[in-house]
Design an enzyme around this catalytic site. Structure first.
Site, short mmCIF file in Angstrom:
data_model
loop_
_atom_site.label_atom_id
_atom_site.label_comp_id
_atom_site.label_asym_id
_atom_site.label_seq_id
_atom_site.Cartn_x
_atom_site.Cartn_y
_atom_site.Cartn_z
CB CYS A 42 -0.95 0.01 1.19
SG CYS A 42 -0.13 0.11 2.79
CB CYS A 45 4.43 -0.20 1.92
SG CYS A 45 3.33 -1.35 2.77
CG ASP A 460 1.41 13.78 -32.35
OD1 ASP A 460 2.39 14.43 -32.75
OD2 ASP A 460 0.98 12.76 -32.91
#
Length: 768
Positions: A42, A45, A460
């Protein structure tokens, strides 16, 4: 990164500068290293690892949960062993990323996903019968609770083992995450159920009366196996979905690396020798035949041809090259034979630099799905403390150990983060499923956060706003010349050439009737085509220089038409026979018929469109005017596209980038929101956050609307999941919620979150 950057192999325990697979900047006394991190589950962490690494002197670390990697900027002299040891002391595994993409990475990711899938399926197969039986008294045959206990034990301790292992690791390091809550909740539910079954609830004829009534517990211990099974089941399904998204995180880099040629034909002692492309050295002369990919950056020393560089540079019109002209690795030679002298090889080529840019851009932090994890770091110890206080308080109040334990366990169960864990995955699942039905692919939850504040869209040109292929856009016949005849003769001559402009003219002519036969075809390099056409004689199609050399005059009116077409950024060729030019045919990358409508839809969402292209300003401005775009950034290479994104971000804008080519991949990854056309290259699709499967730019507006709707649903889910805990915890603490009711309330909160998410199925695109 510049072409002077150096990569060096690692030797564990040595300083970064001389031994690590690290990119060393030519002017900065700082190196960088990437670490593979294992064991993260998670965002809390990744935050813990990041904080620990950043405490090292001079270290600046960014840990990405999605890619499971840490990008660490370190001062020269820092040991790789220190970095790895720091991560391991935090309770996770770490290893240095090799300089080149490791093909085994995909295999490891596949294996991890397969393990999660198996665990989730095991939880579904064994957990669903427990949940259904526990909540439907009519299904509770004699001894049902003991069968349910066995099934629940396998679900919690077998399928859910990863949660308990992670919680134990965090406990050893004095930390708490969502895994801690999951482990506590499921083990408490299972443990209490075992205790309950040693009493009256274990009798073979005992049945479980499911009720939502809020009342003081009578003191009888009752099992709530459905809570343990449901928590494990739902959370495993969520983790599996997350793993599927993470598995694809490295696909953009692999797609980029796969674009280059694998072999090259090198001239050695006058002979052509085939060697692996990665064995080329600067100065090698490489032979590139028509249709082949240029294997490395270099300079043409022999031959002339048209080189299609669209996938690397973004130029829609193939570039004529000859001796002395530079070519880029990854481009395709469309016509004549070329001999190219290598000027950059390996990691120094433009294609390799694009791959590095994608890697660097993807090392950024995902912003969504962190709220629940950040709160859980505080929420978990608070809930545990509250459960202890409730247990001791009721015992001191004389309520008895059984009632006190019941209330304390109810606090743990009712606070279990099942709804928190489902808030994002379920909304994402429904939103992405609806998107798939509409031809919109949303890659992950981090995309949704990006759509909320996007205010600028970089588009683009080639393949996104335009068709990405050459086509005839205008025909101008001289006075007295029949236009169909002009097109027919021009198409017949151009049909003998492989040049993209010639093929566009030939296709235009063929679409308007059969072409006459030609003989004696000549193709002077870079000038055009000459051929004898049946019934007409010599017909010349090409530049003014070619017509002049053939003795054909160009009158003032046609010269003016030619100049006007070129002024608009189009490629125009003259067509002549019988001593004079007879007309002008203009070729260009045509604008998609849906582009103008798409621009209006984006503007209606409050987004400012900007056209971004490697083409000339003249060509870009013509396209922009046609579709209604006011701002143009032209003549930019891939690095320039990334710089354009970063400039706007530095000015405080949230930037979306829409593209389709390899040359767009780095900018797509760098942008706050990357949108790829499904008709484009794999590299662009994998680097982007959203993919428009049909290649219709109008879908971009629908994609933004769907993403924002999904984000609103996730935030609503999180709000109600938190609100549920705020309201339910006091009831459990005061003894008004027995464990059965606690399990039911937890299940109801999850059902509410799922139901709220299902509303996304009613999302409708804008009418065409």
């Amino acid at each position: 990164m510049s072409s002077s950057d150096v990569r060096r192999p690692a030797a564990a325990g040595t300083p970064v500068a001389p031994g690590l697979p690290v990119v060393l900047d030519a002017v900065s006394p700082v190196g960088s290293v990437d670490l593979d991190i294992t064991g993260m589950t998670c965002a809390s962490c990744s935050s813990r690892i990041e904080r620990k690494l950043n405490k090292l002197p001079g270290v600046v670390a960014s840990v990405n949960l999605a890619t499971e990697r840490a990008h660490v900027e370190v001062p020269l002299g820092t040991s790789v062993a220190d970095l790895v040891a720091t991560v391991e002391k935090t309770g996770y595994g770490a290893s240095v990323v090799e300089p080149e993409t490791d093909p085994a990475d995909e295999g490891r990711s596949d294996a991890a996903e397969r393990r999660l899938r198996i665990r989730a399926l095991l939880a579904v197969v064994l957990g669903v019968p427990v949940i259904v039986t526990s909540m439907v008294p009519g299904l509770q045959v004699p001894g049902w609770q003991w069968v349910a206990l066995v099934l629940t034990a396998v679900v919690v301790l077998g399928a859910g083992w990863g949660f308990h292992r992670s919680a134990a690791v965090n406990l050893r390091h004095g930390a708490a995450t969502m895994d801690t809550l999951i482990s506590l909740g499921t083990l408490a539910a299972l443990g209490w159920s075992v205790y309950a079954l040693t009493g009256p609830a274990g009798a073979l004829g005992w049945t479980h009366d499911f009720s939502l009534r809020v009342e003081r517990h009578t003191g009888m211990a009752e099992p709530y196996l459905e809570a343990a099974a449901a928590i494990t089941l739902f959370l495993l399904l969520g983790r599996w979905l997350e793993a599927r998204a993470r598995r694809r995180s490295g696909a953009a880099l692999r797609a980029l690396l796969a674009l280059g040629a694998k072999e090259a034909r090198v001239l050695r002692d006058g002979r052509e020798v085939t060697v692996p492309a990665n064995r080329l050295v600067v100065g090698d002369q490489v032979v590139v035949a028509p249709g082949e990919t240029v294997p490395t950056d270099g300079t043409v020393v022999e031959g002339r041809s048209a080189v299609d560089a669209a996938t690397v540079t973004g130029e829609s019109v193939p570039v004529e090259v000859g001796p002395g002209d530079a070519v880029v690795g990854g481009c395709v030679n469309t016509s004549g034979r070329l001999v190219v002298e290598a000027t950059a090889v390996g990691a120094d080529t433009q294609l390799a630099r694009l791959a590095r840019m994608v890697t660097e851009a993807q090392s950024g932090k995902a912003q969504v799905q962190r709220l629940a994890d950040r709160v859980s770091g505080i929420f978990v110890p608070v809930v545990i403390a509250l459960a202890v206080v409730v247990l001791v308080g009721w015992i001191l109040a004389g309520a008895g150990a059984s009632f006190a334990l019941t209330a304390a366990v109810a606090v743990l169960i009712i606070a279990c983060p099942c709804a928190l864990g489902l808030a994002t995955p379920t909304a994402l699942l429904v939103g992405t499923g609806r998107g798939a039905q509409l031809g919109i692919v949303i890659k992950g939850p981090e995309v949704l956060e990006a759509t909320r504040d996007v205010d600028v869209v970089l588009l683009d040109k080639t393949g996104t706003v335009t068709e990405g292929r050459m086509g005839v856009v205008a025909v101008h016949a001289a006075d007295g010349v029949d236009e169909p005849e002009l097109v027919r003769l021009a198409g017949a001559v151009e049909a003998g050439s492989s040049h993209p402009v010639a093929q566009a003219v030939a296709a235009y002519g063929q679409a308007r009737g059969p072409l006459p036969g030609v003989t004696a075809l000549r193709e002077p390099a870079g000038l055009g085509v000459v051929a004898e056409v049946e019934g007409t004689g010599a017909v010349v199609v090409g530049r003014a220089d070619l017509l002049a050399s053939a003795g054909l005059t160009v009158d003032a009116a046609l010269a003016e038409r030619l100049a006007a077409e070129q002024e608009q950024g189009r490629t125009a060729v003259l067509v002549g026979w019988g001593g004079a030019a007879r007309g002008v045919v203009a070729v260009a990358d045509t604008v998609k018929p849906t582009s103008a409508d798409a621009i209006r839809r984006l503007q209606a969402l409050g987004l400012r469109p900007v056209l971004l292209t490697g083409d000339t300003a003249r060509t870009a401005e013509a396209v922009a005017a046609e579709v209604g775009i006011d701002q143009v950034v032209a003549d930019v290479r891939p690095e320039g596209k990334v710089d354009a994104v970063r400039r706007l971000q530095a000015e405080g804008h949230r930037v979306a980038m829409v593209g389709d080519g390899v040359n767009d991949a780095a900018a797509l990854a760098q942008a706050d929101l990357g949108v790829a056309m499904g008709t484009g290259t794999d590299a662009a699709i994998e680097a982007a956050d959203l993919t428009l499967v049909r290649g219709d730019l109008r879908q971009a507006a629908d994609a933004v609307r769907l993403s924002r709707a999904t984000l609103r649903t996730i935030r609503g889910n999180l709000f109600w999941a938190f609100a549920y805990n705020v309201a339910a915890l006091p009831l459990a603490a005061l003894g008004f919620a027995n464990p059965v009711l606690a399990g039911a309330a937890m299940a109801f909160s999850s059902l509410f979150v799922v139901g709220n998410s299902l509303r996304l199925r009613r999302f409708r695109p804008l009418p065409s």
